[in-house]
Scaffold this active site. Structure first.
Site, PDB file in Angstrom:
ATOM      1  N   THR A  25      -6.699   8.735  13.260  1.00  0.00           N
ATOM      2  CA  THR A  25      -6.309   7.618  12.037  1.00  0.00           C
ATOM      3  C   THR A  25      -5.100   8.366  10.921  1.00  0.00           C
ATOM      4  OG1 THR A  25      -7.049   6.799  10.310  1.00  0.00           O
ATOM      5  CG2 THR A  25      -8.288   8.316  10.864  1.00  0.00           C
ATOM      6  N   CYS A  67      -1.114   7.583  -2.025  1.00  0.00           N
ATOM      7  CA  CYS A  67      -1.606   6.307  -1.390  1.00  0.00           C
ATOM      8  C   CYS A  67      -2.382   7.758  -0.344  1.00  0.00           C
ATOM      9  CB  CYS A  67       0.057   6.337  -0.513  1.00  0.00           C
ATOM     10  SG  CYS A  67       1.058   5.702  -1.817  1.00  0.00           S
ATOM     11  N   ARG A 111       0.274  10.450  14.340  1.00  0.00           N
ATOM     12  CA  ARG A 111       1.327   9.533  12.978  1.00  0.00           C
ATOM     13  C   ARG A 111       1.961   8.550  14.091  1.00  0.00           C
ATOM     14  NH1 ARG A 111       3.737  12.099   9.696  1.00  0.00           N
ATOM     15  NH2 ARG A 111       4.915  10.201   9.123  1.00  0.00           N
ATOM     16  N   ARG A 171      -7.985   8.007   3.569  1.00  0.00           N
ATOM     17  CA  ARG A 171      -9.207   7.116   2.589  1.00  0.00           C
ATOM     18  C   ARG A 171      -9.967   6.736   4.484  1.00  0.00           C
ATOM     19  NH1 ARG A 171      -9.287   2.162   4.010  1.00  0.00           N
ATOM     20  NH2 ARG A 171      -7.127   2.246   4.413  1.00  0.00           N
ATOM     21  N   ARG A 172      -9.651   6.824   4.760  1.00  0.00           N
ATOM     22  CA  ARG A 172     -10.496   6.091   6.234  1.00  0.00           C
ATOM     23  C   ARG A 172     -11.083   7.717   6.648  1.00  0.00           C
ATOM     24  NH1 ARG A 172      -5.274   3.487   8.742  1.00  0.00           N
ATOM     25  NH2 ARG A 172      -5.050   0.601   7.673  1.00  0.00           N
ATOM     26  N   ARG A 205       1.638   4.466  18.895  1.00  0.00           N
ATOM     27  CA  ARG A 205      -0.219   5.018  18.445  1.00  0.00           C
ATOM     28  C   ARG A 205      -1.140   3.987  19.402  1.00  0.00           C
ATOM     29  NH1 ARG A 205      -1.389   5.411  12.134  1.00  0.00           N
ATOM     30  NH2 ARG A 205       0.355   6.168  11.136  1.00  0.00           N
ATOM     31  N   LYS A 252       0.810  -1.403  -0.229  1.00  0.00           N
ATOM     32  CA  LYS A 252      -0.312  -0.642  -0.095  1.00  0.00           C
ATOM     33  C   LYS A 252       1.317   1.843   0.391  1.00  0.00           C
ATOM     34  CE  LYS A 252      -1.100  -0.064   5.095  1.00  0.00           C
ATOM     35  NZ  LYS A 252      -0.706   1.630   5.378  1.00  0.00           N
ATOM     36  N   ASP A 253       2.300   1.839   0.335  1.00  0.00           N
ATOM     37  CA  ASP A 253       2.916   2.242   0.271  1.00  0.00           C
ATOM     38  C   ASP A 253       4.163   2.465  -0.809  1.00  0.00           C
ATOM     39  OD1 ASP A 253       1.803   2.862   2.940  1.00  0.00           O
ATOM     40  OD2 ASP A 253       4.488   1.115   3.763  1.00  0.00           O
TER      41      ASP A 253
END
Length: 313
Positions: free
Chosen positions: A130, A245, A152, A134-135, A158, A83-84
């Protein structure tokens, strides 16, 4: 003759190292005489932790430094969370292998005070952490009564912020939590009807030099054909939309017989506009499916949404 040495470039984060060590161990098992070394480094995305990802820009945010090592022949392959990895790679490099996918879904991780709640029963004003646009866009669309705050740092950092009470819940990739042995922290797998996942989420991409046939042959033993078909469709969809991304673009893919079914969405950052559709096609032409869906969403207004996002960023 196939080389007896293989140099892997990897990010230094805990999750990246778990993933890279898995690739190393699988390759060592497949090629017992292969001597494998790992070179770790911090990428731009690892170093800048006080700025939202979307504001940094996403052209190789977590990959550029690893790619540089291959281009100057200091590494032979790089292991990425797929995904990155941008859909357009630097000249001289190719995506040589895609591994079997873990669950690509997004997951809800909750502060203990809300252990009896699910995403759709969280109280008004609950703080959701988040770093993904996208989320953010999809959850704002479905749950406008929640408060969203950027977060981050690596997964452990997190979780510490969550447990200290800074956030009421986090949205993280189920695959990352599972790979870190933290699957027990998953409170709820978020259904794809609510949150479509990131392109390539849950899969590892192994990048190498174009034309390096020995290396390509060595890493192909880790290729998982169904995952590769699915990710090729997803990446073609993202590429055709000229998205990166860090834009609100989500997908879901599944295989049924010899058909690949691709669902995709584009949303505005405030979640008020969300365009979503689905197409299917022959499994052996996955990129055509991705391009077809991207064009359908463009006709429905996706291009205007993305232009507005890029203009404001």
């Amino acid at each position: 003759m196939v080389s007896s040495f293989l140099r892997i470039a990897s990010r230094r984060s805990q999750l990246a190292m778990v993933q890279t060590h898995w690739v190393r161990d699988q390759l060592a098992q497949a090629h017992p005489s292969l001597e494998i070394t790992i070179e770790t480094m911090a990428t731009q995305g690892d170093k800048i932790l006080d700025v939202a990802l979307a504001k940094i820009g996403d052209k190789g945010l977590f990959t550029k430094e690893l790619e540089a090592q291959m281009l100057v022949n200091r590494a032979d392959i790089a292991v990425h969370s797929l995904k990155d990895l941008p859909t357009n790679l630097p000249d001289g490099l190719v995506l040589g292998c895609v591994t079997e996918r873990e669950d690509p879904a997004d997951a809800l991780v909750i502060n203990k005070k809300y252990q009896d709640r699910l995403l759709d029963t969280l109280p008004n004003g609950s703080i959701v952490g988040t770093s993904s646009l996208r989320r953010l866009a999809q959850l704002r669309h479905h749950f406008p009564h929640l408060v969203f705050k950027d977060i981050r740092g690596n997964v452990i950092t997190r979780l510490e912020k969550l447990d200290s009470g800074e956030f009421d819940c986090l949205i993280l990739a189920a695959a990352g939590l599972q790979r870190l042995g933290l699957g027990s922290r998953i409170h709820e797998i978020i259904d794809s009807s609510i949150s479509l996942h990131a392109v390539g989420q849950g899969a590892l991409g192994i990048e190498c030099r174009d034309g390096d046939l020995d290396i390509l042959k060595q890493i192909k033993v880790l290729e998982h054909a169904p995952t590769n078909y699915r990710c090729l469709a997803e990446r073609a969809f993202l590429r055709e939309l000229e998205g990166g991304c860090q834009v609100p673009i989500g997908v879901n893919t599944r295989i049924k017989g010899n058909q690949l079914i691709l669902t995709g969405m584009v949303a505005s950052l405030d979640g008020k506009r969300l365009i979503r559709d689905e197409v299917y096609g022959d499994l052996i032409n996955p990129e055509d499916i991705g391009i077809k869906l991207a064009n359908i969403l463009k006709e429905q207004g996706a291009e205007d949404i993305l232009k507005e996002i890029y203009k404001d960023s």
